[in-house]
Each structure stands twice: as structure tokens, then as C-alpha cells.
Design a protein around this motif. Structure first.
Motif, PDB file in Angstrom:
ATOM      1  N   LEU A   7     -10.401  19.943  -1.479  1.00  0.00           N
ATOM      2  CA  LEU A   7     -10.644  18.869  -2.437  1.00  0.00           C
ATOM      3  C   LEU A   7      -9.669  17.716  -2.272  1.00  0.00           C
ATOM      4  N   GLY A   8      -8.635  17.908  -1.477  1.00  0.00           N
ATOM      5  CA  GLY A   8      -7.650  16.849  -1.295  1.00  0.00           C
ATOM      6  C   GLY A   8      -6.655  16.847  -2.446  1.00  0.00           C
ATOM      7  N   ALA A   9      -5.853  15.788  -2.486  1.00  0.00           N
ATOM      8  CA  ALA A   9      -4.827  15.696  -3.512  1.00  0.00           C
ATOM      9  C   ALA A   9      -4.705  14.256  -3.960  1.00  0.00           C
ATOM     10  N   GLY A  10      -4.139  14.068  -5.121  1.00  0.00           N
ATOM     11  CA  GLY A  10      -3.903  12.723  -5.619  1.00  0.00           C
ATOM     12  C   GLY A  10      -5.054  12.218  -6.464  1.00  0.00           C
ATOM     13  N   ASP A  11      -4.877  10.997  -6.936  1.00  0.00           N
ATOM     14  CA  ASP A  11      -5.876  10.339  -7.781  1.00  0.00           C
ATOM     15  C   ASP A  11      -6.347   9.092  -7.046  1.00  0.00           C
ATOM     16  N   TYR A  12      -7.509   9.193  -6.404  1.00  0.00           N
ATOM     17  CA  TYR A  12      -8.025   8.097  -5.591  1.00  0.00           C
ATOM     18  C   TYR A  12      -8.177   6.820  -6.413  1.00  0.00           C
ATOM     19  N   THR A  13      -8.709   6.938  -7.607  1.00  0.00           N
ATOM     20  CA  THR A  13      -8.941   5.752  -8.436  1.00  0.00           C
ATOM     21  C   THR A  13      -7.637   5.052  -8.764  1.00  0.00           C
ATOM     22  N   GLN A  14      -6.629   5.796  -9.138  1.00  0.00           N
ATOM     23  CA  GLN A  14      -5.332   5.207  -9.456  1.00  0.00           C
ATOM     24  C   GLN A  14      -4.715   4.551  -8.217  1.00  0.00           C
ATOM     25  N   GLU A  15      -4.793   5.223  -7.080  1.00  0.00           N
ATOM     26  CA  GLU A  15      -4.234   4.658  -5.851  1.00  0.00           C
ATOM     27  C   GLU A  15      -4.990   3.409  -5.429  1.00  0.00           C
TER      28      GLU A  15
ATOM     29  N   ALA B 261      -3.845   0.526  -7.472  1.00  0.00           N
ATOM     30  CA  ALA B 261      -2.480   0.129  -7.139  1.00  0.00           C
ATOM     31  C   ALA B 261      -2.434  -0.700  -5.859  1.00  0.00           C
ATOM     32  N   HIS B 262      -3.436  -0.510  -4.985  1.00  0.00           N
ATOM     33  CA  HIS B 262      -3.483  -1.227  -3.710  1.00  0.00           C
ATOM     34  C   HIS B 262      -4.873  -1.822  -3.525  1.00  0.00           C
ATOM     35  N   PRO B 263      -5.171  -2.919  -4.229  1.00  0.00           N
ATOM     36  CA  PRO B 263      -6.513  -3.493  -4.121  1.00  0.00           C
ATOM     37  C   PRO B 263      -6.785  -3.994  -2.699  1.00  0.00           C
ATOM     38  N   ALA B 264      -8.045  -4.012  -2.339  1.00  0.00           N
ATOM     39  CA  ALA B 264      -8.447  -4.465  -1.010  1.00  0.00           C
ATOM     40  C   ALA B 264      -8.139  -5.954  -0.856  1.00  0.00           C
ATOM     41  N   PRO B 265      -7.680  -6.365   0.329  1.00  0.00           N
ATOM     42  CA  PRO B 265      -7.400  -7.782   0.548  1.00  0.00           C
ATOM     43  C   PRO B 265      -8.705  -8.585   0.568  1.00  0.00           C
TER      44      PRO B 265
END
Length: 73
Positions: free
Chosen positions: A34-42, A45-49
């Protein structure tokens, strides 16, 4: 004799490797990770250019040196 949990896991890995080979075994195991971390939060935090930013960065890249290859005849 009853096998330990680790022995069962090892036997399972060996069965997968024997049946599928190393590449397909990894692909199979990745299906259950399932992976790790919170994709939505990340992502927030780093919006696409913007496309303008990407275009500007592409212009900064050096031109490829096409003279580095010799033609072999």
C-alpha cells in the motif's frame, strides 16, 4: 513439525520465485504494498509547476552535443 511464521514466509517467497521468476515476483508483491505517507498532503506541499515555469527551465538546459558521436561505416 509445525513451521514458524518466518519459515512459511520464506517458503512462499521461494514458491513465487520458482513459479514466476524474480521480476514477476516483485511485480506480484508490489500489488499488495500500500506504500507509505499521505499522497494528498505531500501533493499540496509541493504543487506542480506551471507550464510557463517548465518552459523556462527547458530553455536553461544546454543543447545536446550532437557532434559527440562518430558515424561508423
Amino acid at each position: 513439525m509445525i513451521k514458524t511464521q518466518q519459515q512459511i514466509i520464506n517458503d512462499g517467497y521461494q514458491a513465487l520465485l520458482s513459479s514466476l521468476g524474480p521480476v514477476e515476483t516483485i511485480r506480484f508483491l508490489q500489488h499488495f504494498n500500500l506504500g507509505a505517507g499521505d499522497y494528498t498532503q505531500e501533493r499540496r506541499a509541493h504543487p506542480a509547476p506551471s507550464l510557463d515555469t517548465i518552459a523556462e527551465e527547458m530553455e536553461i538546459l544546454p543543447a545536446p552535443n550532437l557532434d559527440q558521436y562518430e558515424e561508423i561505416i
